[in-house]
Design a protein around this motif. Sequence first.
Motif, PDB file in Angstrom:
ATOM      1  N   UNK A   1     -33.646  20.950 -18.041  1.00  0.00           N
ATOM      2  CA  UNK A   1     -33.740  19.585 -18.250  1.00  0.00           C
ATOM      3  C   UNK A   1     -32.381  19.038 -18.851  1.00  0.00           C
ATOM      4  N   UNK A   2     -31.929  19.809 -19.762  1.00  0.00           N
ATOM      5  CA  UNK A   2     -30.625  19.233 -20.461  1.00  0.00           C
ATOM      6  C   UNK A   2     -29.580  19.417 -19.519  1.00  0.00           C
ATOM      7  N   UNK A   3     -29.457  20.423 -18.694  1.00  0.00           N
ATOM      8  CA  UNK A   3     -28.541  20.393 -17.766  1.00  0.00           C
ATOM      9  C   UNK A   3     -28.563  19.432 -16.769  1.00  0.00           C
ATOM     10  N   UNK A   4     -29.737  19.171 -16.279  1.00  0.00           N
ATOM     11  CA  UNK A   4     -30.100  18.127 -15.072  1.00  0.00           C
ATOM     12  C   UNK A   4     -29.560  16.776 -15.704  1.00  0.00           C
ATOM     13  N   UNK A   5     -29.710  16.459 -17.105  1.00  0.00           N
ATOM     14  CA  UNK A   5     -29.423  15.238 -17.418  1.00  0.00           C
ATOM     15  C   UNK A   5     -27.952  14.849 -17.596  1.00  0.00           C
ATOM     16  N   UNK A   6     -27.198  15.905 -17.209  1.00  0.00           N
ATOM     17  CA  UNK A   6     -25.645  16.061 -17.325  1.00  0.00           C
ATOM     18  C   UNK A   6     -25.152  15.841 -15.788  1.00  0.00           C
ATOM     19  N   UNK A   7     -25.748  15.999 -14.883  1.00  0.00           N
ATOM     20  CA  UNK A   7     -25.412  15.807 -13.542  1.00  0.00           C
ATOM     21  C   UNK A   7     -25.741  14.426 -13.185  1.00  0.00           C
ATOM     22  N   UNK A   8     -24.353  13.612 -12.783  1.00  0.00           N
ATOM     23  CA  UNK A   8     -24.314  12.289 -12.015  1.00  0.00           C
ATOM     24  C   UNK A   8     -25.664  12.201 -11.237  1.00  0.00           C
ATOM     25  N   UNK A   9     -26.534  11.067 -11.453  1.00  0.00           N
ATOM     26  CA  UNK A   9     -27.263  10.946 -10.482  1.00  0.00           C
ATOM     27  C   UNK A   9     -26.601  10.217  -8.957  1.00  0.00           C
ATOM     28  N   UNK A  10     -25.448   9.669  -9.134  1.00  0.00           N
ATOM     29  CA  UNK A  10     -24.638   9.339  -7.958  1.00  0.00           C
ATOM     30  C   UNK A  10     -24.547  10.325  -7.020  1.00  0.00           C
ATOM     31  N   UNK A  11     -24.160  11.359  -7.326  1.00  0.00           N
ATOM     32  CA  UNK A  11     -23.944  12.629  -6.637  1.00  0.00           C
ATOM     33  C   UNK A  11     -25.540  12.891  -5.802  1.00  0.00           C
ATOM     34  N   UNK A  12     -26.500  12.991  -6.465  1.00  0.00           N
ATOM     35  CA  UNK A  12     -27.859  13.296  -5.671  1.00  0.00           C
ATOM     36  C   UNK A  12     -27.979  12.125  -4.707  1.00  0.00           C
ATOM     37  N   UNK A  13     -27.950  10.996  -4.942  1.00  0.00           N
ATOM     38  CA  UNK A  13     -28.141   9.807  -4.240  1.00  0.00           C
ATOM     39  C   UNK A  13     -27.374   9.882  -2.991  1.00  0.00           C
ATOM     40  N   UNK A  14     -26.042   9.921  -3.308  1.00  0.00           N
ATOM     41  CA  UNK A  14     -25.142   9.880  -1.942  1.00  0.00           C
ATOM     42  C   UNK A  14     -25.541  11.009  -1.186  1.00  0.00           C
ATOM     43  N   UNK A  15     -26.143  12.371  -1.521  1.00  0.00           N
ATOM     44  CA  UNK A  15     -26.334  13.214  -0.589  1.00  0.00           C
ATOM     45  C   UNK A  15     -27.623  12.971  -0.138  1.00  0.00           C
ATOM     46  N   UNK A  16     -28.417  12.202  -0.591  1.00  0.00           N
ATOM     47  CA  UNK A  16     -29.813  11.822   0.129  1.00  0.00           C
ATOM     48  C   UNK A  16     -29.270  10.777   1.325  1.00  0.00           C
ATOM     49  N   UNK A  17     -28.359   9.817   0.961  1.00  0.00           N
ATOM     50  CA  UNK A  17     -27.796   8.805   1.997  1.00  0.00           C
ATOM     51  C   UNK A  17     -27.144   9.604   3.206  1.00  0.00           C
ATOM     52  N   UNK A  18     -26.734  10.836   2.694  1.00  0.00           N
ATOM     53  CA  UNK A  18     -25.908  11.322   4.095  1.00  0.00           C
ATOM     54  C   UNK A  18     -27.055  12.339   4.815  1.00  0.00           C
ATOM     55  N   UNK A  19     -28.405  12.177   4.476  1.00  0.00           N
ATOM     56  CA  UNK A  19     -29.215  12.899   5.127  1.00  0.00           C
ATOM     57  C   UNK A  19     -29.506  14.261   4.723  1.00  0.00           C
TER      58      UNK A  19
END
Length: 305
Positions: free
Chosen positions: A192-210
């Motif tokens: 969870x500490x590691x996930x907190x340091x991952x930018x959420x924008x990267x995950x959202x961009x990947x979801x938008x790309x399908x």
Amino acid sequence: MVKAESASRPRRFGSWVRSDLAVGPALIAPAVILVGVFVLWPIARAVYLTFFDYSFLADRSAFIGLTNYLEWARDPRMWHSLWISVKFFMLYVPTSMAIALLIAVLIDRLANAHFASIYRTIFYFPVVLPAAIVFQMWIWIYEPTLGFMTLTGEAVGADTSLNWLGEPRTALGALAIMNVWRHLGETVIFFLIGLANIPKENLEAARLDGASEVKIVTRIIIPLLAPMIFLVFVLRLKVLELVAEPLFMTQGGPIGSTMTYGLQAYELFHQEDRIGYANTWFVLMAGLAVAAAAFAGKRMRQFQN
């Protein structure tokens, strides 16, 4: 007047430097003393004793050079117990990390912070339980007549004749399952500490790309969590010297199926009173753990590149 002016004059830069140089060592001295007394000295003492045939009860201490190391390499008990510890590591660590990563990802995606906090507390609760309570609880769970595993098997129509801690083919796996449950919350918190340091924008961009959720986890989350995964791996290397669980729950049985490296060294120390030889086991295992950590760190850097 001259004295008053000299007294009010600010100190020169050199005096400040000399003052800081004096204060710095004084501030770190307690920590250095604690590390020296409780870490460095015991390590040095353990290494020193590996060169002696040392027995506390017999009041014997004779310098024997590398004899303990040569005996360690030829001892069949060492190879058997080392293999048991490696099997336990392979059963426990990958399973624990995979389950913890899944739980951490699910908790991280909860929109309600209150619920996320509740789940973190629930999963971390076994970590703070006293070890004796955990061991006794799981002995009851594995009890072959009225234990939870037996009653659950009867409820679903499965084979209930299995004695989890009393059969060589299941005893080591039973200890691994217990350890997964006991330390799962600790691994979840690390992830969870590691996930907190991952930018959420990267995950959202990947979801938008399908990108599917599986690809997001395998292509984005896991590579970015590599340093935390490496940290958890290094911390879990301590199970190669597992002692308490098999000592309390199986006493190394049945038929030596849970006689781990650490438990064998423990018996050499406490039952056979071969303190110098037992220290050799622990020192060499520490060296093997450091080598494994260095190898894993090298592979992690290659994976990131």
